[in-house]
Motif scaffolding. Structure first.
Motif, PDB file in Angstrom:
ATOM      1  N   UNK A   1     -27.010 -10.400 -38.033  1.00  0.00           N
ATOM      2  CA  UNK A   1     -27.423  -9.507 -37.553  1.00  0.00           C
ATOM      3  C   UNK A   1     -26.383  -8.252 -36.856  1.00  0.00           C
ATOM      4  N   UNK A   2     -25.229  -8.545 -37.011  1.00  0.00           N
ATOM      5  CA  UNK A   2     -24.550  -7.281 -36.019  1.00  0.00           C
ATOM      6  C   UNK A   2     -25.059  -6.470 -36.955  1.00  0.00           C
ATOM      7  N   UNK A   3     -24.560  -5.085 -36.368  1.00  0.00           N
ATOM      8  CA  UNK A   3     -24.688  -3.876 -36.454  1.00  0.00           C
ATOM      9  C   UNK A   3     -23.198  -2.979 -37.064  1.00  0.00           C
ATOM     10  N   UNK A   4     -23.609  -2.886 -37.978  1.00  0.00           N
ATOM     11  CA  UNK A   4     -22.437  -2.309 -39.166  1.00  0.00           C
ATOM     12  C   UNK A   4     -20.507  -1.889 -38.955  1.00  0.00           C
ATOM     13  N   UNK A   5     -21.267  -1.282 -37.710  1.00  0.00           N
ATOM     14  CA  UNK A   5     -19.766  -1.094 -37.184  1.00  0.00           C
ATOM     15  C   UNK A   5     -19.270  -1.912 -36.342  1.00  0.00           C
ATOM     16  N   UNK A   6     -19.902  -3.287 -35.746  1.00  0.00           N
ATOM     17  CA  UNK A   6     -19.678  -4.618 -35.284  1.00  0.00           C
ATOM     18  C   UNK A   6     -19.062  -5.214 -36.140  1.00  0.00           C
ATOM     19  N   UNK A   7     -20.059  -4.931 -37.067  1.00  0.00           N
ATOM     20  CA  UNK A   7     -19.223  -6.310 -37.969  1.00  0.00           C
ATOM     21  C   UNK A   7     -18.177  -5.957 -39.142  1.00  0.00           C
ATOM     22  N   UNK A   8     -18.066  -4.681 -39.137  1.00  0.00           N
ATOM     23  CA  UNK A   8     -16.359  -3.925 -39.624  1.00  0.00           C
ATOM     24  C   UNK A   8     -15.572  -4.145 -38.692  1.00  0.00           C
ATOM     25  N   UNK A   9     -15.734  -4.227 -37.158  1.00  0.00           N
ATOM     26  CA  UNK A   9     -14.809  -4.647 -36.307  1.00  0.00           C
ATOM     27  C   UNK A   9     -14.377  -6.455 -36.436  1.00  0.00           C
ATOM     28  N   UNK A  10     -15.211  -6.828 -36.595  1.00  0.00           N
ATOM     29  CA  UNK A  10     -15.400  -8.495 -36.681  1.00  0.00           C
ATOM     30  C   UNK A  10     -14.601  -9.156 -38.516  1.00  0.00           C
TER      31      UNK A  10
ATOM     32  N   UNK B   1     -21.875 -11.488 -44.604  1.00  0.00           N
ATOM     33  CA  UNK B   1     -22.140 -12.472 -44.403  1.00  0.00           C
ATOM     34  C   UNK B   1     -22.701 -12.297 -42.442  1.00  0.00           C
ATOM     35  N   UNK B   2     -21.585 -11.475 -42.314  1.00  0.00           N
ATOM     36  CA  UNK B   2     -21.993 -10.921 -40.727  1.00  0.00           C
ATOM     37  C   UNK B   2     -23.252 -10.584 -40.306  1.00  0.00           C
ATOM     38  N   UNK B   3     -23.287  -9.276 -41.382  1.00  0.00           N
ATOM     39  CA  UNK B   3     -24.909  -8.461 -41.374  1.00  0.00           C
ATOM     40  C   UNK B   3     -26.032  -9.500 -41.382  1.00  0.00           C
ATOM     41  N   UNK B   4     -26.065 -10.300 -42.651  1.00  0.00           N
ATOM     42  CA  UNK B   4     -26.934 -11.163 -42.868  1.00  0.00           C
ATOM     43  C   UNK B   4     -27.148 -12.232 -42.086  1.00  0.00           C
TER      44      UNK B   4
ATOM     45  N   UNK C   1     -13.502 -14.186 -45.514  1.00  0.00           N
ATOM     46  CA  UNK C   1     -15.372 -15.101 -45.643  1.00  0.00           C
ATOM     47  C   UNK C   1     -15.533 -15.691 -45.875  1.00  0.00           C
ATOM     48  N   UNK C   2     -15.140 -16.854 -45.699  1.00  0.00           N
ATOM     49  CA  UNK C   2     -15.294 -17.998 -45.521  1.00  0.00           C
ATOM     50  C   UNK C   2     -15.587 -18.781 -43.875  1.00  0.00           C
ATOM     51  N   UNK C   3     -14.621 -18.544 -43.508  1.00  0.00           N
ATOM     52  CA  UNK C   3     -14.633 -18.688 -41.859  1.00  0.00           C
ATOM     53  C   UNK C   3     -15.468 -17.430 -40.512  1.00  0.00           C
ATOM     54  N   UNK C   4     -15.790 -16.261 -41.504  1.00  0.00           N
ATOM     55  CA  UNK C   4     -16.217 -15.135 -40.365  1.00  0.00           C
ATOM     56  C   UNK C   4     -17.543 -15.640 -39.418  1.00  0.00           C
ATOM     57  N   UNK C   5     -18.396 -16.405 -40.195  1.00  0.00           N
ATOM     58  CA  UNK C   5     -19.445 -16.731 -39.571  1.00  0.00           C
ATOM     59  C   UNK C   5     -18.260 -18.163 -38.378  1.00  0.00           C
TER      60      UNK C   5
END
Ligand SMILES: Nc1ncnc2c1ncn2[C@@H]1O[C@H](COP(=O)(O)OP(=O)(O)OP(=O)(O)O)[C@@H](O)[C@H]1O
Ligand SMILES: [Mg+2]
Length: 331
Positions: free
Chosen positions: A123-132, A117-120, A168-172
């Motif tokens: 638009x976070x990059x992989x590493x940033x999305x993983x951190x989040x 969801x974060x990437x979609x 997951x539901x609150x990540x974005x």
């Protein structure tokens, strides 16, 4: 309070062999920014259909949204295309279901399910999305989040899976979270923990929440306001205090007596509501609860009562509370 969501005169039906199941019949309610609203009601009262219609997740056919509006952030979700809804789901509105095993993908590591969801959407990059993603797992109380990030759903307990669902539901950081019986499948201690996590996340992110539940303890512990549904209609709404301390509708009173509460005394038995809800293929013309109501009058069988207001926030639909109820009674 400024509303984030307004459901206006919503009607949803299902085509079945015997005819049309009128599952949601003229539902109106609003949810304020940062507010938690609980929807309660017996099985089949239309809670999930309402929630799934808001998310536009209801399969059509067999369902058909007959009329109404779902205004979210000033826009009618019922007028959106499927593609537009895909951009809203997960990003602006999150959803948690009863059984995380059916909503989590068993074949994909939980970390990937959070970062998708974060990437979609962001638009976070992989590493940033993983951190989040790891940060979200930590926030919902999952220990060893870095290692857990690389595990599959079956490696988590029921309560931990529900925490993952919340992450997951609150990540974005959605403005609205819809939770349909998020604690029903869990044992009591874990239920309390999940309610705690949701409250904590709400405080942190200011999320508005629609909470569908049969558990009055969850309602009392979380909800600012309560919506009572019966046979596809909203029969009473009020603040939690108004509903628990001063319920107006005989159905609400019956529901409160029939469901367990946290402060339930051992000598205080649960009293089920006698009878069954009406057939929604041919709903009654009058009050849908009349056939089961010990106070039913003649008018109740013939005309569905209009809303009456006990306070600015407290509404019920019952002829007993109509300003002219005395005349009605004696006629
Ligand atoms: N796919 C379907 N086809 C036909 N009827 C349906 C379908 N889905 C739901 N319904 C009907 O719509 C009505 C409302 O169902 P809904 O699932 O919203 O109830 P609910 O209040 O969420 O109940 P529960 O507490 O059991 O989850 C019920 O009468 C149900 O039988
Ligand atoms: Mg349901």
């Amino acid at each position: 309070m400024e509303p984030i969501l307004e459901v206006k005169d919503l009607h949803v039906s299902f085509s079945v062999r015997g005819g049309e199941v009128k599952a949601v019949r003229g539902v109106n309610f609003a949810v304020g920014k940062g507010e938690t609203v609980a929807i309660v009601g017996e099985s089949g009262s239309g809670k999930s259909v309402t929630a799934q219609t808001i998310m536009r997740l209801i399969p059509s056919p067999p369902s058909k949204i007959k009329s109404g509006q779902v205004i979210f952030n000033g826009q009618d979700l019922l007028a959106k295309t499927n593609k537009q809804m895909e951009a809203i789901r997960g990003k602006d509105i999150g959803m948690i279901f009863q059984d995380p095993m059916t909503s989590l993908n068993p074949t994909i590591k939980v970390g990937k399910q959070i970062t998708e969801g974060l990437i979609k959407h962001q638009n976070l990059a992989q590493a940033e999305a993983k951190q989040r993603g790891i940060e979200m797992l930590k926030l919902v109380g999952i220990k060893n989040a870095e290692a857990r990030f690389n595990q599959y759903p079956h490696e988590f307990s029921g309560g931990m899976r529900q925490r993952v669902m919340i992450a997951i539901a609150l990540a974005c950081r959605p403005a609205l979270l819809i939770a349909d019986e998020p604690t029903t499948a869990l044992d009591v201690t874990i239920q309390a923990q999940i309610v705690g996590v949701m409250k904590d996340m709400q405080k942190r992110f200011g999320t508005s929440i629609i909470m569908i539940t049969h558990d009055l303890g969850v309602v009392a512990g979380m909800a600012d306001r309560v919506i009572v549904m019966y046979a596809g209609e909203v029969v009473e709404t009020g603040t939690s205090m108004e509903i628990f301390k001063n319920p107006q509708h005989p159905y609400t009173r019956g529901l409160l007596r029939s469901l367990p509460r946290i402060d339930q005394r051992k000598d205080e038995p649960l009293i089920p509501i006698v009878g069954t809800p009406p057939d929604l293929i041919k709903p009654p013309v009058g009050c849908p609860f009349a056939a089961r109501c010990e106070h039913a009058m003649k008018v109740c069988q013939n005309i569905d009562p209009a809303p009456t207001h006990e306070s600015d926030t407290h509404m019920s639909r019952c002829w007993l509370h109509h300003p002219m109820a005395q005349e009605v009674k004696s006629s």
